[in-house]
Design an enzyme around this catalytic site. Structure first.
Site, PDB file in Angstrom:
ATOM      1  N   ASP A   1      -6.537 -55.849 -11.430  1.00  0.00           N
ATOM      2  CA  ASP A   1      -6.158 -54.822 -12.415  1.00  0.00           C
ATOM      3  C   ASP A   1      -4.666 -54.507 -12.331  1.00  0.00           C
ATOM      4  OD1 ASP A   1      -7.017 -53.953  -9.944  1.00  0.00           O
ATOM      5  OD2 ASP A   1      -7.924 -52.107 -10.647  1.00  0.00           O
TER       6      ASP A   1
ATOM      7  N   ASP B   1      -8.711 -66.934 -16.301  1.00  0.00           N
ATOM      8  CA  ASP B   1      -8.883 -67.105 -17.744  1.00  0.00           C
ATOM      9  C   ASP B   1      -8.192 -65.950 -18.470  1.00  0.00           C
ATOM     10  OD1 ASP B   1      -9.824 -68.201 -20.062  1.00  0.00           O
ATOM     11  OD2 ASP B   1     -11.902 -67.614 -19.781  1.00  0.00           O
TER      12      ASP B   1
ATOM     13  N   LYS C   1     -10.355 -59.012  -6.463  1.00  0.00           N
ATOM     14  CA  LYS C   1     -10.794 -57.618  -6.669  1.00  0.00           C
ATOM     15  C   LYS C   1     -11.535 -57.240  -5.385  1.00  0.00           C
ATOM     16  CE  LYS C   1     -11.489 -53.934  -9.215  1.00  0.00           C
ATOM     17  NZ  LYS C   1     -10.404 -52.967  -9.462  1.00  0.00           N
TER      18      LYS C   1
ATOM     19  N   ASP D   1      -4.271 -65.841 -20.592  1.00  0.00           N
ATOM     20  CA  ASP D   1      -4.094 -65.453 -21.998  1.00  0.00           C
ATOM     21  C   ASP D   1      -3.065 -64.319 -22.077  1.00  0.00           C
ATOM     22  OD1 ASP D   1      -5.954 -67.283 -22.952  1.00  0.00           O
ATOM     23  OD2 ASP D   1      -6.874 -65.846 -24.316  1.00  0.00           O
TER      24      ASP D   1
ATOM     25  N   TYR E   1     -18.731 -67.942 -14.304  1.00  0.00           N
ATOM     26  CA  TYR E   1     -19.009 -68.806 -15.463  1.00  0.00           C
ATOM     27  C   TYR E   1     -20.094 -69.834 -15.133  1.00  0.00           C
ATOM     28  CZ  TYR E   1     -14.736 -67.035 -17.713  1.00  0.00           C
ATOM     29  OH  TYR E   1     -13.780 -66.247 -18.282  1.00  0.00           O
TER      30      TYR E   1
END
Ligand code: NAD
Length: 359
Positions: A219, A243, A186, A247, A141
């Site tokens: 994942d 983030d 990851k 959610d 970001y």
């Protein structure tokens, strides 16, 4: 105690949920004999409209001087044109960076009464109590961005120091909980994730031998979070993974509107906001769920002002109101839904009732 709190309503439902939360904070101040001075300032689209900047200097200066910051949400279609020179979300990223708020804490504790609103089977939700610690000022970001006619790039960058401090924060929080940290990355694909995993492993081995550390790829974590959410205590991860996972985790609670967050740096100053956005689809209708912001105020009292008892009072009042079936439209069918006003009144009344019972 006296505390200066900066309130940044922002856009969309932001002003509605922060107004509700200010009432709750004033009720707590009244009950416990505190004095909270609340100063409102502009951020996001509202600030762009008034000053041309998503984070005006006056807002940042006030936030730097305050004991804590309470934020609603920013953004909306009015400011989202692809060619827009400035965006509301830049204000949010800039204030987090300027205040050095590198750790975003997002507790998820599904409420039994709201379990019916979750798409997850209720037997999987019983006993879920997890805390996601999301790194907030690094990663993709904030990395350099390029754009040409035919391609675009976003750079993901992390330093050792950025990973160390957020992993340390997660471990300290885990010490006050069940002592289990899951670090999400990851590492099978990304170099930043391999660095993240190395640093997390070393920090826990050298500084937190009492903490159990587990690594998960993002994942499979996305899958486990829904399949066995009870297995997790503290989850620490980088900015974008956090983030997305938070959610997803909000669905365990039944609605984005229920979840609070705290953004912390090295000192006591923090910024507190619900995890949802400005919800332009329901803005101005008086139906937004104020609970995520009200519970963020409880985190503000606990982490920035050291008022744990007052924080617990807010949390208990929210629990009691949800137990009583007072649900806004995100949790209840249309004809049974209560307005923001009704939900707020119920929480304020519950605080007053608890106060009378304690007297
Ligand atoms: P959103 O969180 O605003 O809304 C997603 C859905 O959840 C919508 O249907 C909305 O009505 C519902 N919802 C959210 N909060 C609710 C509440 N308190 N009560 C009842 N329902 C609620 O996400 P979005 O629609 O993807 O984004 C809208 C705008 O918000 C965008 O401009 C986005 O950039 C911005 N945004 C801001 C923040 C922030 O300020 N921290 C975070 C996320 C998104």
């Amino acid at each position: 105690m006296h505390a200066d709190i900066v309130v940044l309503p922002g856009d969309g439902i932001g002003p509605e949920v922060t107004a509700a939360t200010v009432e709750v904070l004033q009720a707590v101040a009244h009950r416990f004999g505190h004095h909270f001075t609340l100063h409102e300032h502009l951020i996001g689209g509202a600030a762009i409209d008034a000053t041309g900047q998503p984070l005006p200097d006056a807002t940042l200066a006030a936030a730097r001087d305050a004991d804590a910051v309470l934020l609603g949400a920013v953004g909306g279609p009015k400011w989202s044109a692809p060619e827009a020179p400035v965006r509301p979300e830049q204000g949010l990223l800039a204030i987090r960076k300027a205040l050095g708020l590198y750790a975003n804490l997002r507790p998820v504790r599904p409420h039994a009464a709201a379990a019916g609103a979750s798409p997850i089977k209720s037997h999987l939700l019983a006993g879920v109590d997890l805390l996601v610690v999301r790194e907030l000022t690094g990663g993709i970001y904030f990395g350099d961005k390029t754009r040409s006619e035919t391609q675009a790039t976003d750079l993901c960058r992390y330093s050792v120091e950025e990973v160390e401090r957020v992993v340390r924060r997660a471990c300290l929080l885990a010490r006050g909980r069940r002592g289990h940290v899951t670090s999400v990355d990851k590492a099978n694909v990304l170099e930043t994730s391999r660095l993240w995993r190395e640093v997390a492993t070393r920090v826990v081995r050298d500084e937190f031998p009492d903490i159990t550390l587990e690594h998960q790829l993002v994942d499979s974590m996305a899958m486990h979070l829904l399949a066995k959410p009870r297995a997790y205590d503290v989850i620490v991860t980088e900015n974008m993974f956090g983030d997305i996972l938070t959610d997803e985790a909000s669905m365990l609670a039944g609605s984005l509107g229920l979840l609070p967050s705290a953004s912390l740096g090295e000192g006591c100053v923090g910024m507190y906001e619900p995890i949802h956005g400005s919800a332009p689809d329901i803005a101005g209708r008086g139906i937004a769920n104020p609970v995520g912001t009200i519970l963020s105020a409880a985190l503000l009292l606990r982490y920035s002002l050291g008022l744990s008892q007052e924080a617990a009072c807010i949390e208990q009042a929210v629990d009691a109101v949800l137990d009583a079936g007072v649900f806004t439209a995100d949790l209840a069918p249309h004809d049974a839904a209560r307005s923001t006003r009704e939900a707020t009144d119920a929480i304020v009344q519950q605080l007053a009732l608890a106060s009378e019972q304690a007297a």
